[in-house]
Motif scaffolding. Structure first.
Motif, PDB file in Angstrom:
ATOM      1  N   GLN A  16       0.857  -1.229   0.172  1.00  8.41           N
ATOM      2  CA  GLN A  16      -0.035  -0.139   0.082  1.00  8.41           C
ATOM      3  C   GLN A  16       1.048   1.300  -0.080  1.00  8.41           C
ATOM      4  O   GLN A  16       1.947   1.419   0.604  1.00  8.41           O
ATOM      5  N   LEU A  33      -1.713   3.445 -13.048  1.00 11.06           N
ATOM      6  CA  LEU A  33      -0.780   2.623 -12.629  1.00 11.06           C
ATOM      7  C   LEU A  33      -0.172   1.766 -13.797  1.00 11.06           C
ATOM      8  O   LEU A  33      -1.288   0.921 -14.556  1.00 11.06           O
ATOM      9  N   ARG A  42      -4.222  -0.295 -13.404  1.00 13.14           N
ATOM     10  CA  ARG A  42      -5.186  -0.045 -12.293  1.00 13.14           C
ATOM     11  C   ARG A  42      -5.519   1.594 -12.790  1.00 13.14           C
ATOM     12  O   ARG A  42      -4.468   2.091 -13.169  1.00 13.14           O
ATOM     13  N   GLN A  44      -7.812   4.933 -11.316  1.00 18.02           N
ATOM     14  CA  GLN A  44      -8.406   5.562 -10.177  1.00 18.02           C
ATOM     15  C   GLN A  44      -8.462   7.242 -10.359  1.00 18.02           C
ATOM     16  O   GLN A  44      -7.928   7.641 -11.194  1.00 18.02           O
ATOM     17  N   PHE A  57      -3.497   3.613  -2.867  1.00 21.34           N
ATOM     18  CA  PHE A  57      -3.382   2.617  -3.716  1.00 21.34           C
ATOM     19  C   PHE A  57      -2.599   1.153  -3.105  1.00 21.34           C
ATOM     20  O   PHE A  57      -2.215   1.090  -1.989  1.00 21.34           O
ATOM     21  N   ASP A  58      -3.327   0.234  -3.691  1.00 22.04           N
ATOM     22  CA  ASP A  58      -2.981  -1.012  -3.174  1.00 22.04           C
ATOM     23  C   ASP A  58      -2.222  -1.908  -3.937  1.00 22.04           C
ATOM     24  O   ASP A  58      -2.807  -2.519  -5.162  1.00 22.04           O
ATOM     25  N   LEU A  69       3.386   5.660 -11.832  1.00 12.78           N
ATOM     26  CA  LEU A  69       2.066   6.084 -11.717  1.00 12.78           C
ATOM     27  C   LEU A  69       1.967   7.391 -12.344  1.00 12.78           C
ATOM     28  O   LEU A  69       2.783   8.245 -12.164  1.00 12.78           O
TER      29      LEU A  69
END
Length: 85
Positions: A16, A33, A42, A44, A57-58, A69
């Motif tokens: 995380q 990501l 990912r 978001q 974020f995980d 990122l």
């Protein structure tokens, strides 16, 4: 211009991590990501950010390695490298 401040921590991470955004006016942010093969793993967003806001974020379910990122807002963007241990 992506706002007053963007910080990513902890980096390196065991899974995380957080992105701290600071903006002096309302704006929307998009996050992507990307793995080292260029695949988006990912996506978001954070809407109406004004002042300070953290986004979590995980990467726990992803392999160790380096990820990018991409942070975008209002046509501007920046990249940050994330080390997943």
């Amino acid at each position: 211009d992506l706002g007053n401040r963007i910080e990513v921590f902890p980096n390196p991470t065991n899974g995380q991590f957080r992105v701290l955004l600071e903006s002096n006016r309302k704006r929307d942010f998009e996050f992507e990501l990307i793995d080292m093969q260029g695949r988006r793993i990912r996506q978001q967003s954070a809407q109406n950010v004004q002042g300070k806001q953290e986004v979590l974020f995980d990467l726990t379910d992803f392999a160790q390695g380096v990820y990018l990122l991409r942070i975008s807002s209002e046509g501007a963007h920046t990249l940050r490298s994330i080390q997943r241990n």
